[in-house]
Design a protein around this motif. Structure first.
Motif, PDB file in Angstrom:
ATOM      1  N   VAL A 228       0.867  16.027   4.554  1.00 57.70           N
ATOM      2  CA  VAL A 228       0.912  14.563   4.489  1.00 57.70           C
ATOM      3  C   VAL A 228       1.452  14.009   5.801  1.00 57.70           C
ATOM      4  N   ASP A 229       2.537  14.598   6.313  1.00 54.04           N
ATOM      5  CA  ASP A 229       3.104  14.145   7.586  1.00 54.04           C
ATOM      6  C   ASP A 229       2.088  14.261   8.717  1.00 54.04           C
ATOM      7  N   ALA A 230       1.373  15.373   8.769  1.00 53.24           N
ATOM      8  CA  ALA A 230       0.380  15.581   9.832  1.00 53.24           C
ATOM      9  C   ALA A 230      -0.721  14.525   9.767  1.00 53.24           C
ATOM     10  N   PHE A 231      -1.211  14.236   8.563  1.00 52.15           N
ATOM     11  CA  PHE A 231      -2.285  13.244   8.436  1.00 52.15           C
ATOM     12  C   PHE A 231      -1.791  11.820   8.662  1.00 52.15           C
ATOM     13  N   LEU A 232      -0.567  11.522   8.251  1.00 51.86           N
ATOM     14  CA  LEU A 232      -0.005  10.198   8.545  1.00 51.86           C
ATOM     15  C   LEU A 232       0.039   9.968  10.052  1.00 51.86           C
ATOM     16  N   ASP A 233       0.442  10.998  10.782  1.00 50.65           N
ATOM     17  CA  ASP A 233       0.500  10.884  12.241  1.00 50.65           C
ATOM     18  C   ASP A 233      -0.903  10.812  12.840  1.00 50.65           C
ATOM     19  N   LYS A 234      -1.789  11.682  12.387  1.00 48.54           N
ATOM     20  CA  LYS A 234      -3.149  11.729  12.934  1.00 48.54           C
ATOM     21  C   LYS A 234      -3.890  10.407  12.708  1.00 48.54           C
ATOM     22  N   LEU A 235      -3.683   9.797  11.553  1.00 51.70           N
ATOM     23  CA  LEU A 235      -4.351   8.542  11.207  1.00 51.70           C
ATOM     24  C   LEU A 235      -3.553   7.304  11.632  1.00 51.70           C
ATOM     25  N   GLU A 236      -2.382   7.534  12.219  1.00 55.11           N
ATOM     26  CA  GLU A 236      -1.485   6.438  12.603  1.00 55.11           C
ATOM     27  C   GLU A 236      -1.248   5.494  11.419  1.00 55.11           C
ATOM     28  N   ALA A 237      -0.972   6.081  10.267  1.00 57.37           N
ATOM     29  CA  ALA A 237      -0.875   5.319   9.022  1.00 57.37           C
ATOM     30  C   ALA A 237       0.551   4.941   8.640  1.00 57.37           C
TER      31      ALA A 237
ATOM     32  N   ALA B  46      -2.623  14.601 -13.995  1.00 55.24           N
ATOM     33  CA  ALA B  46      -1.457  13.897 -14.545  1.00 55.24           C
ATOM     34  C   ALA B  46      -1.197  12.626 -13.719  1.00 55.24           C
ATOM     35  N   PRO B  47      -0.675  11.581 -14.339  1.00 57.06           N
ATOM     36  CA  PRO B  47      -0.454  10.309 -13.632  1.00 57.06           C
ATOM     37  C   PRO B  47       0.837  10.269 -12.813  1.00 57.06           C
ATOM     38  N   ASP B  48       1.527  11.381 -12.683  1.00 56.30           N
ATOM     39  CA  ASP B  48       2.838  11.402 -12.035  1.00 56.30           C
ATOM     40  C   ASP B  48       2.839  10.790 -10.632  1.00 56.30           C
ATOM     41  N   LEU B  49       1.845  11.141  -9.802  1.00 53.11           N
ATOM     42  CA  LEU B  49       1.785  10.602  -8.442  1.00 53.11           C
ATOM     43  C   LEU B  49       1.675   9.083  -8.441  1.00 53.11           C
TER      44      LEU B  49
ATOM     45  N   LEU C 236       0.824  -1.201   0.000  1.00 51.78           N
ATOM     46  CA  LEU C 236       0.000   0.000   0.000  1.00 51.78           C
ATOM     47  C   LEU C 236       0.859   1.252   0.000  1.00 51.78           C
ATOM     48  N   VAL C 237       0.601   2.123  -0.970  1.00 57.39           N
ATOM     49  CA  VAL C 237       1.235   3.432  -1.009  1.00 57.39           C
ATOM     50  C   VAL C 237       0.119   4.468  -0.978  1.00 57.39           C
ATOM     51  N   LEU C 238       0.227   5.413  -0.070  1.00 57.80           N
ATOM     52  CA  LEU C 238      -0.731   6.508  -0.007  1.00 57.80           C
ATOM     53  C   LEU C 238      -0.199   7.611  -0.917  1.00 57.80           C
TER      54      LEU C 238
ATOM     55  N   ILE D 130       0.981   1.284   8.586  1.00 63.58           N
ATOM     56  CA  ILE D 130       0.097   0.565   7.669  1.00 63.58           C
ATOM     57  C   ILE D 130       0.620   0.660   6.242  1.00 63.58           C
ATOM     58  N   ALA D 131       0.989   1.867   5.837  1.00 64.12           N
ATOM     59  CA  ALA D 131       1.431   2.101   4.459  1.00 64.12           C
ATOM     60  C   ALA D 131       2.885   1.671   4.286  1.00 64.12           C
ATOM     61  N   ASP D 132       3.181   1.139   3.104  1.00 62.50           N
ATOM     62  CA  ASP D 132       4.560   0.804   2.777  1.00 62.50           C
ATOM     63  C   ASP D 132       5.348   2.054   2.435  1.00 62.50           C
ATOM     64  N   ASP D 133       4.644   3.045   1.906  1.00 66.28           N
ATOM     65  CA  ASP D 133       5.268   4.323   1.557  1.00 66.28           C
ATOM     66  C   ASP D 133       4.167   5.320   1.257  1.00 66.28           C
ATOM     67  N   TRP D 134       4.546   6.553   0.912  1.00 68.89           N
ATOM     68  CA  TRP D 134       3.576   7.596   0.597  1.00 68.89           C
ATOM     69  C   TRP D 134       4.237   8.640  -0.284  1.00 68.89           C
ATOM     70  N   THR D 135       3.417   9.486  -0.884  1.00 69.56           N
ATOM     71  CA  THR D 135       3.909  10.553  -1.747  1.00 69.56           C
ATOM     72  C   THR D 135       3.366  11.889  -1.256  1.00 69.56           C
ATOM     73  N   SER D 136       3.950  12.944  -1.795  1.00 72.00           N
ATOM     74  CA  SER D 136       3.442  14.297  -1.578  1.00 72.00           C
ATOM     75  C   SER D 136       3.707  15.091  -2.850  1.00 72.00           C
ATOM     76  N   SER D 137       3.257  16.324  -2.867  1.00 71.86           N
ATOM     77  CA  SER D 137       3.466  17.165  -4.044  1.00 71.86           C
ATOM     78  C   SER D 137       4.955  17.371  -4.326  1.00 71.86           C
ATOM     79  N   ALA D 138       5.806  17.211  -3.319  1.00 67.05           N
ATOM     80  CA  ALA D 138       7.247  17.375  -3.503  1.00 67.05           C
ATOM     81  C   ALA D 138       7.851  16.284  -4.381  1.00 67.05           C
ATOM     82  N   ASP D 139       7.133  15.189  -4.570  1.00 66.84           N
ATOM     83  CA  ASP D 139       7.651  14.059  -5.344  1.00 66.84           C
ATOM     84  C   ASP D 139       7.436  14.185  -6.846  1.00 66.84           C
ATOM     85  N   VAL D 140       6.634  15.156  -7.275  1.00 70.50           N
ATOM     86  CA  VAL D 140       6.268  15.234  -8.693  1.00 70.50           C
ATOM     87  C   VAL D 140       6.302  16.663  -9.206  1.00 70.50           C
ATOM     88  N   GLU D 141       6.415  16.781 -10.525  1.00 71.89           N
ATOM     89  CA  GLU D 141       6.327  18.093 -11.154  1.00 71.89           C
ATOM     90  C   GLU D 141       4.876  18.456 -11.434  1.00 71.89           C
ATOM     91  N   SER D 142       4.081  17.471 -11.853  1.00 68.78           N
ATOM     92  CA  SER D 142       2.675  17.697 -12.186  1.00 68.78           C
ATOM     93  C   SER D 142       1.801  16.823 -11.309  1.00 68.78           C
TER      94      SER D 142
END
Length: 73
Positions: free
Chosen positions: A19-28, A47-50, A8-10, A31-43
């Protein structure tokens, strides 16, 4: 999903601090193997970048079979 052996990737287009705040709030972080944020992509959505980044974080090719659950209207 995790109980069935799926990885699972969020994939969020939110800012990293949000993203960090919600990961902590949801205790995720455990659970998740990894996650992304807007910092990971240009678009971002629609766009399918995420999704490509999420698959790469799993070590999967960008055309790998996958399932996406979204919250966009």
């Amino acid at each position: 999903m995790k109980e069935r052996g799926h990885r699972l990737v969020l994939a969020s287009s939110g800012k990293q601090r949000h993203v960090d705040a919600f990961l902590d709030k949801l205790e995720a972080r455990g659970i998740a193997d990894d996650w992304t944020s807007s910092a990971d992509v240009e678009s971002s959505k629609p766009a399918p970048d995420l999704l490509h980044v999420a698959l790469k974080k799993l070590g999967a090719p960008t055309d790998a079979s996958s399932v996406m659950v979204g919250d966009s209207v």
